[in-house]
Design a protein around this motif. Structure first.
Motif, PDB file in Angstrom:
ATOM      1  N   PRO A 258      50.076  97.072  69.417  1.00  0.00           N
ATOM      2  CA  PRO A 258      50.542  95.663  69.302  1.00  0.00           C
ATOM      3  C   PRO A 258      49.317  95.308  67.901  1.00  0.00           C
ATOM      4  O   PRO A 258      48.339  95.833  68.226  1.00  0.00           O
ATOM      5  N   GLY A 259      50.266  94.528  67.461  1.00  0.00           N
ATOM      6  CA  GLY A 259      49.066  93.755  66.377  1.00  0.00           C
ATOM      7  C   GLY A 259      47.936  92.815  67.128  1.00  0.00           C
ATOM      8  O   GLY A 259      48.456  92.761  68.007  1.00  0.00           O
ATOM      9  N   PRO A 260      47.407  91.881  66.462  1.00  0.00           N
ATOM     10  CA  PRO A 260      46.298  90.949  67.640  1.00  0.00           C
ATOM     11  C   PRO A 260      47.528  90.080  68.233  1.00  0.00           C
ATOM     12  O   PRO A 260      46.224  89.441  69.277  1.00  0.00           O
ATOM     13  N   LEU A 261      48.075  89.292  66.950  1.00  0.00           N
ATOM     14  CA  LEU A 261      49.585  88.109  67.892  1.00  0.00           C
ATOM     15  C   LEU A 261      49.789  89.147  68.521  1.00  0.00           C
ATOM     16  O   LEU A 261      50.021  88.161  70.243  1.00  0.00           O
ATOM     17  N   ALA A 262      50.254  90.470  69.175  1.00  0.00           N
ATOM     18  CA  ALA A 262      50.601  90.960  70.477  1.00  0.00           C
ATOM     19  C   ALA A 262      49.668  91.278  71.335  1.00  0.00           C
ATOM     20  O   ALA A 262      50.063  90.530  72.702  1.00  0.00           O
ATOM     21  N   ARG A 263      48.361  90.889  70.878  1.00  0.00           N
ATOM     22  CA  ARG A 263      47.294  91.462  71.787  1.00  0.00           C
ATOM     23  C   ARG A 263      46.862  89.831  72.457  1.00  0.00           C
ATOM     24  O   ARG A 263      46.695  90.124  73.676  1.00  0.00           O
ATOM     25  N   ALA A 264      47.025  89.063  71.034  1.00  0.00           N
ATOM     26  CA  ALA A 264      46.744  87.621  72.571  1.00  0.00           C
ATOM     27  C   ALA A 264      47.732  87.179  72.397  1.00  0.00           C
ATOM     28  O   ALA A 264      47.333  86.440  73.633  1.00  0.00           O
ATOM     29  N   ILE A 265      48.991  87.929  73.029  1.00  0.00           N
ATOM     30  CA  ILE A 265      49.491  86.865  73.904  1.00  0.00           C
ATOM     31  C   ILE A 265      49.840  87.601  75.532  1.00  0.00           C
ATOM     32  O   ILE A 265      49.936  87.473  76.081  1.00  0.00           O
ATOM     33  N   ALA A 266      49.976  89.238  74.708  1.00  0.00           N
ATOM     34  CA  ALA A 266      49.785  90.050  75.715  1.00  0.00           C
ATOM     35  C   ALA A 266      48.112  89.582  77.246  1.00  0.00           C
ATOM     36  O   ALA A 266      48.229  89.884  78.518  1.00  0.00           O
ATOM     37  N   ALA A 267      47.112  88.704  76.407  1.00  0.00           N
ATOM     38  CA  ALA A 267      45.551  88.602  77.284  1.00  0.00           C
ATOM     39  C   ALA A 267      46.121  87.127  77.602  1.00  0.00           C
ATOM     40  O   ALA A 267      45.280  86.805  78.905  1.00  0.00           O
ATOM     41  N   ARG A 268      47.186  86.596  76.691  1.00  0.00           N
ATOM     42  CA  ARG A 268      47.677  85.041  77.249  1.00  0.00           C
ATOM     43  C   ARG A 268      48.232  85.179  78.790  1.00  0.00           C
ATOM     44  O   ARG A 268      47.287  84.685  79.403  1.00  0.00           O
ATOM     45  N   ARG A 269      48.783  86.362  78.724  1.00  0.00           N
ATOM     46  CA  ARG A 269      49.631  86.379  79.664  1.00  0.00           C
ATOM     47  C   ARG A 269      48.662  86.606  81.178  1.00  0.00           C
ATOM     48  O   ARG A 269      49.054  86.619  82.101  1.00  0.00           O
ATOM     49  N   ALA A 270      47.368  87.044  80.780  1.00  0.00           N
ATOM     50  CA  ALA A 270      47.592  87.929  81.917  1.00  0.00           C
ATOM     51  C   ALA A 270      46.095  87.074  81.948  1.00  0.00           C
ATOM     52  O   ALA A 270      44.578  87.346  83.241  1.00  0.00           O
ATOM     53  N   PHE A 271      45.005  86.047  81.686  1.00  0.00           N
ATOM     54  CA  PHE A 271      43.924  85.791  81.557  1.00  0.00           C
ATOM     55  C   PHE A 271      44.183  84.377  82.710  1.00  0.00           C
ATOM     56  O   PHE A 271      45.255  83.593  82.232  1.00  0.00           O
ATOM     57  N   ARG A 272      43.395  84.823  83.190  1.00  0.00           N
ATOM     58  CA  ARG A 272      43.458  83.514  84.550  1.00  0.00           C
ATOM     59  C   ARG A 272      41.891  83.494  84.832  1.00  0.00           C
ATOM     60  O   ARG A 272      40.682  83.441  84.654  1.00  0.00           O
ATOM     61  N   LEU A 273      41.898  81.436  85.475  1.00  0.00           N
ATOM     62  CA  LEU A 273      40.430  81.020  85.269  1.00  0.00           C
ATOM     63  C   LEU A 273      40.940  80.188  86.499  1.00  0.00           C
ATOM     64  O   LEU A 273      42.237  79.413  86.574  1.00  0.00           O
ATOM     65  N   PRO A 274      39.511  80.267  88.058  1.00  0.00           N
ATOM     66  CA  PRO A 274      40.316  79.524  89.173  1.00  0.00           C
ATOM     67  C   PRO A 274      40.226  77.833  89.063  1.00  0.00           C
ATOM     68  O   PRO A 274      39.542  77.152  87.953  1.00  0.00           O
ATOM     69  N   GLY A 275      41.240  76.559  89.137  1.00  0.00           N
ATOM     70  CA  GLY A 275      41.304  75.064  88.773  1.00  0.00           C
ATOM     71  C   GLY A 275      42.430  74.665  87.524  1.00  0.00           C
ATOM     72  O   GLY A 275      42.337  73.859  87.054  1.00  0.00           O
ATOM     73  N   TYR A 276      43.228  75.977  86.852  1.00  0.00           N
ATOM     74  CA  TYR A 276      43.776  76.069  86.094  1.00  0.00           C
ATOM     75  C   TYR A 276      44.943  76.094  85.638  1.00  0.00           C
ATOM     76  O   TYR A 276      44.844  77.557  86.990  1.00  0.00           O
ATOM     77  N   THR A 277      45.902  75.976  85.805  1.00  0.00           N
ATOM     78  CA  THR A 277      47.783  76.591  85.472  1.00  0.00           C
ATOM     79  C   THR A 277      47.755  76.961  84.541  1.00  0.00           C
ATOM     80  O   THR A 277      48.146  76.967  83.348  1.00  0.00           O
ATOM     81  N   THR A 278      48.712  78.812  84.693  1.00  0.00           N
ATOM     82  CA  THR A 278      48.490  79.432  83.684  1.00  0.00           C
ATOM     83  C   THR A 278      50.150  78.902  83.018  1.00  0.00           C
ATOM     84  O   THR A 278      50.941  78.167  83.912  1.00  0.00           O
ATOM     85  N   LEU A 279      50.641  79.078  81.249  1.00  0.00           N
ATOM     86  CA  LEU A 279      51.688  78.492  81.307  1.00  0.00           C
ATOM     87  C   LEU A 279      53.254  79.387  81.758  1.00  0.00           C
ATOM     88  O   LEU A 279      53.727  78.773  81.451  1.00  0.00           O
TER      89      LEU A 279
END
Length: 198
Positions: free
Chosen positions: A20-41
């Motif tokens: 995976p290149g940087p954009l693929a890593r960013a997409i994977a990281a975005r899918r895994a990223f969560r914080l309380p109080g917010y909605t994921t895409l």
């Protein structure tokens, strides 16, 4: 998606060995990223092959990078789901009207640039204040991957403060939705900033 299918795009997505290149890593990281109080895409029904949906119109990995605070709040994204799924942005809102004016001033189109917020989750309401710790957590985990060696334009104080915290060289300008200036004045400031990274 607006990303052009060429060597730079492929390198941004995968290296020669297929990792995976940087954009693929960013997409994977975005899918895994969560914080309380917010909605994921994904929870809002907007998951896709992008960091945020605005890349469908403005996701050029070789073009100027404009970073703002966030993409949308959860209620607004839900209310405008049909348009956002197709375009990734709402043409009629001030942010985009001003950005289109700025791009016209420098002879660029949306397909020529990359727009990405530092914060990749959806806040619970419009104009929701996002704490610095949350902005930094999102940038560090996800959106730093879209830099691709570019000097970003920070549109607004939230983006500028986040980039500055990580020592990222950037050009600061006003947020396209900033109050107190006309659309034309905001567009001129953003155009001036874009010229510095073109």
């Amino acid at each position: 998606m607006a990303l052009r299918d060429g060597p730079v795009t492929q390198a941004a997505r995968h290296d020669p060995a297929g990792h995976p290149g940087p954009l693929a890593r960013a997409i994977a990281a975005r899918r895994a990223f969560r914080l309380p109080g917010y909605t994921t895409l994904a929870e809002a029904g907007f998951d896709g092959d992008y960091v945020t949906p605005i890349e469908q119109s403005s996701g050029n990995p070789t073009g100027p990078l404009l970073m703002s605070k966030d993409w949308f709040d959860a209620p607004s994204a839900t209310a405008h789901r049909a348009t956002l799924r197709i375009k990734g942005y709402l043409p009629h809102i001030p942010f985009n009207r001003v950005l289109d004016k700025a791009l016209a001033l420098v002879g660029l189109s949306r397909a020529d640039i990359f727009v990405c917020p530092v914060f990749c989750l959806l806040p619970p309401q419009r104009s929701h204040p996002i704490p610095n710790r949350d902005l930094r957590a999102s940038f560090d985990a996800v959106t730093r991957h879209v830099l691709l060696g570019r000097r970003p334009v920070a549109a607004g104080t939230d983006a500028a403060r986040t980039l500055g915290h990580f020592g990222i060289d950037h050009v600061e300008t006003c947020h396209p939705s900033a109050r107190g200036l006309t659309f034309d004045a905001r567009a001129q400031k953003i155009a001036t900033a874009l010229k510095q990274v073109m």
